[in-house]
Design a protein around this motif. Structure first.
Motif, PDB file in Angstrom:
ATOM      1  N   ARG A 160       0.861  -1.196   0.000  1.00 33.38           N
ATOM      2  CA  ARG A 160       0.000   0.000   0.000  1.00 33.38           C
ATOM      3  C   ARG A 160       0.897   1.245   0.000  1.00 33.38           C
ATOM      4  NH1 ARG A 160      -5.300  -0.568   1.723  1.00 33.38           N
ATOM      5  NH2 ARG A 160      -5.244   1.283   3.056  1.00 33.38           N
ATOM      6  N   TYR A 161       0.701   2.088  -0.994  1.00 35.65           N
ATOM      7  CA  TYR A 161       1.513   3.297  -1.175  1.00 35.65           C
ATOM      8  C   TYR A 161       0.645   4.533  -0.940  1.00 35.65           C
ATOM      9  CZ  TYR A 161       5.111   0.423  -3.442  1.00 35.65           C
ATOM     10  OH  TYR A 161       6.074  -0.505  -3.711  1.00 35.65           O
ATOM     11  N   HIS A 162       1.224   5.555  -0.286  1.00 34.68           N
ATOM     12  CA  HIS A 162       0.590   6.876  -0.243  1.00 34.68           C
ATOM     13  C   HIS A 162       1.681   7.932  -0.268  1.00 34.68           C
ATOM     14  CE1 HIS A 162       1.475   6.725   4.148  1.00 34.68           C
ATOM     15  NE2 HIS A 162       1.494   8.059   4.045  1.00 34.68           N
ATOM     16  N   CYS A 163       1.266   9.146  -0.641  1.00 34.99           N
ATOM     17  CA  CYS A 163       2.250  10.231  -0.739  1.00 34.99           C
ATOM     18  C   CYS A 163       1.790  11.416   0.110  1.00 34.99           C
ATOM     19  CB  CYS A 163       2.454  10.657  -2.183  1.00 34.99           C
ATOM     20  SG  CYS A 163       1.043  11.484  -2.940  1.00 34.99           S
ATOM     21  N   GLU A 164       2.766  12.246   0.503  1.00 37.25           N
ATOM     22  CA  GLU A 164       2.520  13.508   1.192  1.00 37.25           C
ATOM     23  C   GLU A 164       3.074  14.634   0.332  1.00 37.25           C
ATOM     24  OE1 GLU A 164       4.082  13.755   5.078  1.00 37.25           O
ATOM     25  OE2 GLU A 164       2.831  12.144   5.913  1.00 37.25           O
ATOM     26  N   ALA A 165       2.224  15.636   0.078  1.00 37.58           N
ATOM     27  CA  ALA A 165       2.675  16.844  -0.619  1.00 37.58           C
ATOM     28  C   ALA A 165       2.805  17.952   0.422  1.00 37.58           C
ATOM     29  CB  ALA A 165       1.687  17.233  -1.712  1.00 37.58           C
ATOM     30  N   GLN A 166       3.915  18.658   0.443  1.00 33.59           N
ATOM     31  CA  GLN A 166       4.202  19.623   1.511  1.00 33.59           C
ATOM     32  C   GLN A 166       4.393  21.018   0.942  1.00 33.59           C
ATOM     33  OE1 GLN A 166       7.778  17.826   3.016  1.00 33.59           O
ATOM     34  NE2 GLN A 166       6.682  16.512   4.490  1.00 33.59           N
ATOM     35  N   ASN A 167       3.937  22.020   1.720  1.00 36.50           N
ATOM     36  CA  ASN A 167       4.318  23.416   1.490  1.00 36.50           C
ATOM     37  C   ASN A 167       4.531  24.058   2.854  1.00 36.50           C
ATOM     38  OD1 ASN A 167       1.803  24.026   2.479  1.00 36.50           O
ATOM     39  ND2 ASN A 167       0.954  24.741   0.518  1.00 36.50           N
ATOM     40  N   ALA A 168       4.669  25.399   2.902  1.00 39.42           N
ATOM     41  CA  ALA A 168       5.012  26.075   4.152  1.00 39.42           C
ATOM     42  C   ALA A 168       3.918  25.962   5.199  1.00 39.42           C
ATOM     43  CB  ALA A 168       5.324  27.550   3.870  1.00 39.42           C
ATOM     44  N   LEU A 169       2.685  25.675   4.774  1.00 45.47           N
ATOM     45  CA  LEU A 169       1.582  25.652   5.721  1.00 45.47           C
ATOM     46  C   LEU A 169       1.267  24.244   6.228  1.00 45.47           C
ATOM     47  CD1 LEU A 169      -0.865  28.206   4.095  1.00 45.47           C
ATOM     48  CD2 LEU A 169       0.801  28.578   5.905  1.00 45.47           C
ATOM     49  N   GLY A 170       1.833  23.189   5.598  1.00 45.28           N
ATOM     50  CA  GLY A 170       1.553  21.844   6.069  1.00 45.28           C
ATOM     51  C   GLY A 170       1.675  20.815   4.951  1.00 45.28           C
ATOM     52  N   ALA A 171       1.003  19.713   5.136  1.00 44.49           N
ATOM     53  CA  ALA A 171       1.117  18.598   4.183  1.00 44.49           C
ATOM     54  C   ALA A 171      -0.267  18.058   3.871  1.00 44.49           C
ATOM     55  CB  ALA A 171       1.995  17.486   4.746  1.00 44.49           C
ATOM     56  N   GLY A 172      -0.411  17.593   2.616  1.00 42.11           N
ATOM     57  CA  GLY A 172      -1.616  16.895   2.198  1.00 42.11           C
ATOM     58  C   GLY A 172      -1.294  15.424   1.988  1.00 42.11           C
ATOM     59  N   VAL A 173      -2.087  14.546   2.606  1.00 40.74           N
ATOM     60  CA  VAL A 173      -1.820  13.108   2.556  1.00 40.74           C
ATOM     61  C   VAL A 173      -2.855  12.435   1.647  1.00 40.74           C
ATOM     62  CG1 VAL A 173      -1.590  10.985   3.887  1.00 40.74           C
ATOM     63  CG2 VAL A 173      -0.881  13.176   4.885  1.00 40.74           C
ATOM     64  N   SER A 174      -2.356  11.623   0.707  1.00 35.97           N
ATOM     65  CA  SER A 174      -3.253  10.945  -0.231  1.00 35.97           C
ATOM     66  C   SER A 174      -3.848   9.700   0.411  1.00 35.97           C
ATOM     67  CB  SER A 174      -2.484  10.535  -1.489  1.00 35.97           C
ATOM     68  OG  SER A 174      -1.626   9.443  -1.192  1.00 35.97           O
ATOM     69  N   PRO A 175      -4.994   9.247  -0.094  1.00 30.76           N
ATOM     70  CA  PRO A 175      -5.479   7.914   0.307  1.00 30.76           C
ATOM     71  C   PRO A 175      -4.506   6.852  -0.217  1.00 30.76           C
ATOM     72  CG  PRO A 175      -7.214   9.202  -0.774  1.00 30.76           C
ATOM     73  CD  PRO A 175      -5.931   9.923  -1.010  1.00 30.76           C
ATOM     74  N   PRO A 176      -4.412   5.719   0.468  1.00 27.45           N
ATOM     75  CA  PRO A 176      -3.463   4.682   0.002  1.00 27.45           C
ATOM     76  C   PRO A 176      -3.947   3.997  -1.270  1.00 27.45           C
ATOM     77  CG  PRO A 176      -4.699   3.878   1.887  1.00 27.45           C
ATOM     78  CD  PRO A 176      -5.072   5.323   1.720  1.00 27.45           C
ATOM     79  N   VAL A 177      -2.993   3.590  -2.097  1.00 29.34           N
ATOM     80  CA  VAL A 177      -3.250   2.830  -3.315  1.00 29.34           C
ATOM     81  C   VAL A 177      -2.449   1.535  -3.211  1.00 29.34           C
ATOM     82  CG1 VAL A 177      -2.901   2.724  -5.810  1.00 29.34           C
ATOM     83  CG2 VAL A 177      -3.732   4.830  -4.757  1.00 29.34           C
ATOM     84  N   THR A 178      -3.106   0.408  -3.514  1.00 31.85           N
ATOM     85  CA  THR A 178      -2.419  -0.884  -3.439  1.00 31.85           C
ATOM     86  C   THR A 178      -1.812  -1.244  -4.791  1.00 31.85           C
ATOM     87  OG1 THR A 178      -3.898  -1.686  -1.710  1.00 31.85           O
ATOM     88  CG2 THR A 178      -2.651  -3.345  -2.931  1.00 31.85           C
ATOM     89  N   LEU A 179      -0.520  -1.529  -4.781  1.00 39.97           N
ATOM     90  CA  LEU A 179       0.161  -2.033  -5.978  1.00 39.97           C
ATOM     91  C   LEU A 179       0.120  -3.564  -5.908  1.00 39.97           C
ATOM     92  CD1 LEU A 179       1.926  -1.879  -8.515  1.00 39.97           C
ATOM     93  CD2 LEU A 179       3.932  -1.664  -7.021  1.00 39.97           C
ATOM     94  N   HIS A 180      -0.673  -4.166  -6.817  1.00 39.54           N
ATOM     95  CA  HIS A 180      -0.774  -5.626  -6.870  1.00 39.54           C
ATOM     96  C   HIS A 180       0.261  -6.152  -7.864  1.00 39.54           C
ATOM     97  CE1 HIS A 180      -4.484  -6.048  -4.513  1.00 39.54           C
ATOM     98  NE2 HIS A 180      -4.908  -4.948  -5.117  1.00 39.54           N
TER      99      HIS A 180
END
Length: 554
Positions: A160-180
């Motif tokens: 299960r993979y997810h990413c965080e995108a960051q800027n000066a005000l904080g981070a946005g977290v993606s929902p997880p995606v499963t790599l089968h």
């Protein structure tokens, strides 16, 4: 109206926008107000100043703006009856990255080992722009770029993979995606090598099998031959047997395709079965005894050959205990050669096989003859050959032995010489020969050895007979002595009447032929004058030929 406030607003923080006019009309119907705001999260307050320090009308809008309000337009409007004037404010809301999503490429079909896969981190909105990315696989950081590239996918990349995108005000977290990762692999439990009788399970798995979005079908093979097919990912052996050992593979299929697992070797260990013990005694020249023991076991067994409890050979050490003994060992096989074998080598021979799981044994009794009969130059010779039969005894006593010769069970002669000679052997000399050796230790009889003498046909015996009762029946019969068998041909002049082996002859319904070993019988029904004449019987084999004639009269 004029508007005063911060050029940018920050999500989650309350900010105030001030709308004002530099005049007040107490006796006129003039309204100053805000439009376009969300009253659920906003407060509006107004103030009128009319004194010596100044004159003015002010309406304040205090609100908490969200990232979705970015670029939204608010209006501050002053109105008097049908006349209106307004000032527009465009919101600039600073916020952490929002609507963060992971996109997987390829987005359809099975992803197999070795394929190239990319995961991209996308952001719906970010103010200020995204300054950095973090990738996680099953909660563990694995990358810092917007795109996570996997150029050669491995089974271990499933997760299960997810990413965080960051800027000066904080981070946005993606929902997880499963790599089968669609890759089949077989495992054995408790192990790939088990003892016979153990409950054993072979499992065919693709990573994330239990959470796989599609129904899977499993096809099992043993030694490349189809075994079974269905939804079960396991192959169960409640009590594994030696026959279950082999190479197993499986093919996993879904709606997008299939993958075949690399074969796994299932090895079943078991104790030795009952050994196979064979005894062979050579009767022609050499007096050799061969004892051979073979067994079925896994792992290979250690083999031991003994005689009456005394060890003669073992597969662990190929060193002969005596110069007369020769030992040869291979996997689960042991061979013992005993040269110059005699009565002392008689006895009960045993073979014991053992490995870590157990042992087994077998026994046989060997009776070694002291006398052996040798025929020179061969046991099959043409007539006229000089033939010598030699009786080989133990020769280990000082007393001179006495030799007695037998043919077909009948006594021929007795002498102190170990040989029986035929300077020019004849067909009548053929038969099964035995010799008996007598000395101070007793006597011993050799096994019967056949002597075959090849000779050409003797003079054929040709006879004719005419039977007149119940119609004229003529009988002509030819027989001969020879070895090997002769081919008999009956002729009248140049016409072939019959033969014992393939020949061209005229078809005559009155003639009936009976064939047997070295014999030919011809019956002529309804004899006529034309049947009279001189009949010749020709006999021939590989050693020569002979013939005879008869005058047949009707």
């Amino acid at each position: 109206p004029s508007v005063i406030g911060s050029e940018e607003q920050t999500e989650g923080q309350r900010s105030t926008l001030q709308c004002s006019t530099p005049y007040v009309c107490p006796w006129d119907d003039i309204v100053l107000h805000w439009e376009g705001y969300d009253p659920r999260v906003s407060e509006v307050s107004g103030r009128v100043q009319l004194d010596t320090s100044g004159v003015g009308h002010q309406v304040n809008l205090t609100s908490s703006f969200s990232w979705k309000d970015h670029s939204k337009k608010l209006l501050c409007e002053v109105s008097s009856r049908s006349r209106r004037a307004s000032t527009e404010v465009v919101l600039r809301v600073r916020h952490a990255p929002k609507d963060t999503q992971v996109s997987l490429s390829p987005s359809s079909g099975n992803i197999g080992v070795g394929d190239t896969v990319t995961l991209s981190c996308g952001v719906g909105s970010s103010r200020p722009p995204v300054s950095g990315y973090l990738w996680y696989k099953d909660g563990v950081a694995v990358g810092t770029e917007r795109v996570l590239a996997l150029p050669g996918v491995r089974r271990e990349d499933h997760g299960r993979y997810h990413c965080e995108a960051q800027n000066a005000l904080g981070a946005g977290v993606s929902p997880p995606v499963t790599l089968h990762v669609f890759s089949a692999e077989i495992s054995a439990s408790p192990a790939a090598e088990v003892r016979e009788g153990t409950a054993t399970t072979l499992s065919c798995d693709v990573p994330g099998r239990e959470g796989h979005p599609e129904e899977l079908t499993y096809t099992w093979y043993k030694n490349s031959a189809w075994l079974k097919e269905g939804p079960a990912h396991t192959l169960l052996f409640p009590a594994v047997t030696a026959g279950d050992a082999g190479y197993y593979s499986c093919q996993v299929t879904n709606g997008q395709g299939s993958d075949t697992a690399q074969a796994i070797s299932l090895s079943v260990t078991y104790p030795p079965r009952i050994p196979t013990l064979t005894l062979f005694q050579e009767t022609q020249g050499g007096r050799l005894v061969i004892v051979r023991c073979t067994v079925d076991s896994h792992p290979p067994a250690t083999l031991t050959i003994d005689r009456d409890g005394a060890v003669l050979a073992t597969s662990g050490a190929q060193v002969a205990l005596s110069q007369r003994l020769g030992v040869t060992a291979s996997r689960n096989s042991l061979r013992l050669e005993i040269r110059d074998a005699g009565p002392q080598d008689s006895g009960k021979y045993g073979c014991t096989a053992s490995n870590v799981h157990g042992n087994a044994s077998a026994t046989k009794v060997l009776v070694t003859r002291a006398a052996e009969l040798l025929i020179q130059p061969s046991a099959e010779v043409p007539e006229g050959t000089a033939v010598t039969l030699t009786c080989v005894g133990t020769g280990d006593t000082a007393e001179e032995p006495l030799y007695t010769w037998f043919r077909n069970g009948r006594r021929l002669q007795e002498s102190s010489f170990p040989t029986l000679q035929f300077p020019s052997v004849r067909g009548d000399d053929a038969g099964a020969f035995q010799c008996q050796v007598q000395n101070g230790n007793g006597s011993d009889m050799s096994e019967a050895v056949p002597l075959r003498v090849l000779y050409p046909p003797r003079q054929p015996v040709l006879s004719s007979f005419l039977q007149s009762q119940g119609g004229h029946l003529g009988i002509i019969q030819c027989s001969v002595e020879s070895d090997p068998e002769s081919n008999l041909t009956l002729q009248r002049a140049d016409d072939v009447i019959a033969c014992t082996q393939g020949c061209s002859q005229a078809t005559n319904p009155r003639v009936h032929v009976t064939r047997s070993y070295n014999s030919l019988k011809v019956e002529i029904r309804d004899v006529v004058v034309e049947d009279e004449g001189i009949y010749t019987c020709q006999a021939g084999n590989s050693q020569g030929s002979a013939s005879a004639t008869v005058d047949f009269k009707a």
